[in-house]
Scaffold this active site. Structure first.
Site, PDB file in Angstrom:
ATOM      1  N   GLY A 201       0.802  -1.216   0.000  1.00 25.35           N
ATOM      2  CA  GLY A 201       0.000   0.000   0.000  1.00 25.35           C
ATOM      3  C   GLY A 201       0.835   1.266   0.000  1.00 25.35           C
ATOM      4  O   GLY A 201       1.976   1.298  -0.464  1.00 25.35           O
ATOM      5  N   VAL A 226      -5.637  -8.190  -6.588  1.00 27.77           N
ATOM      6  CA  VAL A 226      -5.294  -8.016  -5.182  1.00 27.77           C
ATOM      7  C   VAL A 226      -4.080  -7.095  -5.097  1.00 27.77           C
ATOM      8  O   VAL A 226      -3.020  -7.397  -5.638  1.00 27.77           O
ATOM      9  CB  VAL A 226      -4.994  -9.360  -4.509  1.00 27.77           C
ATOM     10  CG1 VAL A 226      -4.716  -9.154  -3.025  1.00 27.77           C
ATOM     11  CG2 VAL A 226      -6.166 -10.324  -4.698  1.00 27.77           C
ATOM     12  N   LEU A 227      -4.218  -5.975  -4.422  1.00 33.58           N
ATOM     13  CA  LEU A 227      -3.194  -4.939  -4.386  1.00 33.58           C
ATOM     14  C   LEU A 227      -1.849  -5.483  -3.908  1.00 33.58           C
ATOM     15  O   LEU A 227      -1.763  -6.074  -2.829  1.00 33.58           O
ATOM     16  CB  LEU A 227      -3.647  -3.789  -3.482  1.00 33.58           C
ATOM     17  CG  LEU A 227      -2.697  -2.595  -3.361  1.00 33.58           C
ATOM     18  CD1 LEU A 227      -2.564  -1.878  -4.698  1.00 33.58           C
ATOM     19  CD2 LEU A 227      -3.164  -1.635  -2.262  1.00 33.58           C
ATOM     20  N   ASP A 228      -0.812  -5.275  -4.726  1.00 33.43           N
ATOM     21  CA  ASP A 228       0.578  -5.584  -4.378  1.00 33.43           C
ATOM     22  C   ASP A 228       0.815  -7.059  -4.070  1.00 33.43           C
ATOM     23  O   ASP A 228       1.764  -7.406  -3.368  1.00 33.43           O
ATOM     24  CB  ASP A 228       1.050  -4.730  -3.186  1.00 33.43           C
ATOM     25  CG  ASP A 228       1.106  -3.253  -3.517  1.00 33.43           C
ATOM     26  OD1 ASP A 228       1.268  -2.916  -4.703  1.00 33.43           O
ATOM     27  OD2 ASP A 228       0.980  -2.428  -2.591  1.00 33.43           O
ATOM     28  N   GLU A 229      -0.019  -7.946  -4.609  1.00 33.00           N
ATOM     29  CA  GLU A 229       0.165  -9.371  -4.352  1.00 33.00           C
ATOM     30  C   GLU A 229       0.334 -10.186  -5.623  1.00 33.00           C
ATOM     31  O   GLU A 229       0.254 -11.412  -5.595  1.00 33.00           O
ATOM     32  CB  GLU A 229      -0.990  -9.922  -3.505  1.00 33.00           C
ATOM     33  CG  GLU A 229      -0.989  -9.391  -2.075  1.00 33.00           C
ATOM     34  CD  GLU A 229      -1.899 -10.177  -1.155  1.00 33.00           C
ATOM     35  OE1 GLU A 229      -2.360 -11.268  -1.562  1.00 33.00           O
ATOM     36  OE2 GLU A 229      -2.150  -9.708  -0.034  1.00 33.00           O
TER      37      GLU A 229
END
Length: 284
Positions: A201, A226-229
């Site tokens: 994030g 999925v954020l940053d995954e």
């Protein structure tokens, strides 16, 4: 310029794979320039990258699918054929920080990145002069909470018009919608300014400073919903100490970001990446 073909293969692991592929290429006059493979025992997977010179290859490119199909069917292969003569078309998206953009444009101009960059898109005008210096068309598309859908529609239109193969987020500080990510699976590369999975994030350097870490990092990855995954392509780290302030972390981190993103983009362009189980295999 190279005149080569690269075959990327993923399939269940079994005996005879390497011999069969090498024999197929040899019988058709291929001069193999590079071959590498990886076996994942836990998932019973075989992954391979093999590159050969096309000059004496007897199969026309247009007929390769039909000729290779029996081999692929025999071993239940998922495969892709990439040609060095087909330069990928890359769109770069950026917000206000220009360090990653400047690095990519310099490497592109010097010939390190064998691709075409027909456009740069930004939600700010800060990097417009940099784009002009390198002679690349710059498109300013403002984004707000209320106009996000319209902004992305304009971006999609530009990607379609320029037949974009890869989208690089060079510190583009907007979260992409699920529709955006779904349209371009495994074709969006992001740089995140932390050593994922730590500090996902926003404001990771500030959070790293508050936590008192002794190492900071940067991570380049494919974008998923999925954020940053998404699957990680490359990471690097730098050591810091109690003497470093937040501004020091940011400066050291920017150096990492440049290097990590450029490596990831180059490996993608050179068809050195295979994905499986939210992981990547990088064939160097």
């Amino acid at each position: 310029m190279k005149n080569t073909a690269t075959l990327l293969i993923t399939c269940p692991d079994r005996k005879g794979l390497v011999a069969t592929i090498a024999d197929f290429l040899h019988r058709h006059g291929a001069n193999i320039l590079h071959a590498d493979q990886h076996q994942d025992a836990e998932n019973n997977l075989f992954l391979m990258r093999i590159e050969w010179d096309l000059d004496a290859f007897s199969i026309p490119v247009a007929e390769f699918d039909a000729q290779f199909a029996p081999v692929a069917a025999r071993f239940d292969m998922h495969w892709q054929l990439k040609l060095s003569g087909q330069r990928p078309r890359v769109a770069i998206m950026v917000s206000q920080y220009d360090h990653c953009l400047a690095d990519l444009l310099h490497r592109h101009k010097s010939g390190e990145l064998a691709c075409d960059i027909p456009l740069i898109i930004s939600n700010h005008r800060d990097t417009e002069a940099l784009a002009a210096f390198y002679g690349i068309p710059f498109h300013h598309i403002a984004v707000s909470k209320d106009t996000k859908a319209e902004a992305e529609a304009a971006q999609f239109a530009l990607f379609d018009a320029h037949q974009i193969d890869l989208i690089v987020l060079a510190r583009y500080m907007q979260i992409l919608s699920p529709d955006f990510v779904t349209r371009y699976p495994q074709r969006i590369i992001n740089i995140h300014h932390s050593f994922l999975p730590a500090f996902i994030g926003a404001r990771p350097y500030h959070r790293a400073f508050e936590r008192g870490v002794k190492l900071i990092g940067a991570t380049s990855h494919y974008v998923t919903e999925v954020l940053d995954e998404g699957p990680i392509i490359e990471q690097d780290i730098a050591r810091i100490s109690h003497r470093d302030e937040v501004e020091d972390l940011i400066q050291k981190g920017r150096d990492l970001e440049r290097i990590v993103l450029s490596r990831a983009v180059r490996w993608h362009i050179e068809n050195r990446i295979l994905l499986y189980a939210n992981k990547t295999v990088i064939f160097n």
